[in-house]
Design a protein around this motif. Sequence first.
Motif, short mmCIF file in Angstrom:
data_model
loop_
_atom_site.label_atom_id
_atom_site.label_comp_id
_atom_site.label_asym_id
_atom_site.label_seq_id
_atom_site.Cartn_x
_atom_site.Cartn_y
_atom_site.Cartn_z
N ASN A 61 12.81 -2.65 2.19
CA ASN A 61 13.76 -3.52 2.86
C ASN A 61 13.12 -4.51 3.83
N ILE A 62 11.79 -4.62 3.78
CA ILE A 62 11.08 -5.63 4.57
C ILE A 62 10.49 -6.63 3.59
N PRO A 63 10.72 -7.93 3.78
CA PRO A 63 10.16 -8.93 2.85
C PRO A 63 8.65 -8.84 2.75
N LEU A 64 8.15 -9.05 1.55
CA LEU A 64 6.70 -9.01 1.31
C LEU A 64 5.97 -10.00 2.19
N LEU A 65 6.53 -11.18 2.37
CA LEU A 65 5.86 -12.20 3.18
C LEU A 65 5.70 -11.75 4.63
N VAL A 66 6.69 -11.04 5.16
CA VAL A 66 6.62 -10.54 6.53
C VAL A 66 5.47 -9.54 6.68
N ILE A 67 5.36 -8.64 5.70
CA ILE A 67 4.29 -7.64 5.73
C ILE A 67 2.93 -8.32 5.67
N THR A 68 2.82 -9.29 4.79
CA THR A 68 1.55 -10.02 4.62
C THR A 68 1.18 -10.79 5.88
N MET A 69 2.15 -11.49 6.46
CA MET A 69 1.88 -12.26 7.67
C MET A 69 1.51 -11.35 8.84
N PHE A 70 2.05 -10.14 8.85
CA PHE A 70 1.71 -9.17 9.89
C PHE A 70 0.21 -8.88 9.87
N PHE A 71 -0.33 -8.68 8.68
CA PHE A 71 -1.76 -8.38 8.56
C PHE A 71 -2.62 -9.63 8.73
N TYR A 72 -2.07 -10.79 8.39
CA TYR A 72 -2.84 -12.02 8.47
C TYR A 72 -2.88 -12.59 9.89
N ILE A 73 -1.78 -12.41 10.63
CA ILE A 73 -1.69 -13.01 11.97
C ILE A 73 -1.66 -11.96 13.09
N ALA A 74 -0.74 -10.98 12.97
CA ALA A 74 -0.53 -10.03 14.06
C ALA A 74 -1.72 -9.11 14.28
N ILE A 75 -2.23 -8.53 13.21
CA ILE A 75 -3.36 -7.59 13.34
C ILE A 75 -4.58 -8.25 13.98
N PRO A 76 -5.00 -9.44 13.52
CA PRO A 76 -6.15 -10.10 14.18
C PRO A 76 -5.89 -10.41 15.65
N LEU A 77 -4.66 -10.78 15.98
CA LEU A 77 -4.35 -11.10 17.38
C LEU A 77 -4.39 -9.86 18.27
N THR A 153 6.02 -7.48 -11.98
CA THR A 153 6.57 -8.03 -10.74
C THR A 153 5.50 -8.15 -9.68
N LEU A 154 4.61 -7.17 -9.63
CA LEU A 154 3.51 -7.19 -8.66
C LEU A 154 2.63 -8.42 -8.89
N VAL A 155 2.31 -8.69 -10.15
CA VAL A 155 1.47 -9.86 -10.45
C VAL A 155 2.16 -11.14 -9.98
N LYS A 156 3.45 -11.25 -10.25
CA LYS A 156 4.18 -12.45 -9.82
C LYS A 156 4.26 -12.52 -8.29
N ASN A 157 4.41 -11.37 -7.66
CA ASN A 157 4.47 -11.34 -6.18
C ASN A 157 3.13 -11.68 -5.54
N SER A 158 2.06 -11.63 -6.33
CA SER A 158 0.74 -11.96 -5.76
C SER A 158 0.69 -13.41 -5.30
N SER A 159 1.68 -14.21 -5.69
CA SER A 159 1.75 -15.60 -5.23
C SER A 159 1.89 -15.69 -3.71
N VAL A 160 2.19 -14.55 -3.07
CA VAL A 160 2.29 -14.53 -1.61
C VAL A 160 0.94 -14.89 -0.97
N LEU A 161 -0.14 -14.70 -1.69
CA LEU A 161 -1.46 -15.06 -1.16
C LEU A 161 -1.54 -16.55 -0.84
N GLY A 162 -0.78 -17.33 -1.56
CA GLY A 162 -0.78 -18.76 -1.33
C GLY A 162 -0.29 -19.15 0.06
N PHE A 163 0.53 -18.30 0.66
CA PHE A 163 1.07 -18.59 1.99
C PHE A 163 0.06 -18.29 3.10
#
Length: 215
Positions: A61-77, A153-163
Amino acid sequence: MFTILVEYFDTFSLAFRTTLIASLVAMLLSLIFGTLLAVFQVSKNKALNKIGNLYVECFKNIPLLVITMFFYIAIPLVLGVKMNGMAAGTIGLTIYSTAFIADVVRTGIQAVPAGQMEAGLATGLNYWETMVNIVLPQAFKIVIPPLGNQFITLVKNSSVLGFVAGADLMYAGDLVSSETFNMMGTYLVISLFYLVITLPLNYVMAYVERKMEVA
């Protein structure tokens, strides 16, 4: 479209490799962790059961993009740990996909007659040995089709890397379209590259399903 493919083939090839690697890594890890969580979900141990159910309900129930951005921005900060787009995207994809694969495998486990577990325990095997050697092989036979759908679906969701500048196919598409101003041709090329991954995967899963039905 053909001109764009030829002119930017090296760019697309590198992006294709990134997408393929991220997808395969996330696929393998999410299958392993998803299976473990599925076992937790059907366990009579209340602690394990709660852990499994909480993870699945939370990350489904958490969007994939939110999870990804957490590791890309929040964790480094917060931790000061540098993480590139590919790593953040692959981790996010794994965490997100694990929840859905866990649900699929759990359904398969629950579809196996309860007598199979009881028979295994009666022969002297413990719970985990019975689950690994008797229940899970039967469960995977049942869930091959939905599991295949989750992998695609996972392969298609890998497009999140583009963000997150993950240098995947979507990221390459954005770069090429910004240079050529030919969005239609560029994204048609990107679509073809995704089909190069998803179509063979679909056939492989169908082949595995037929083989397991015969076995």
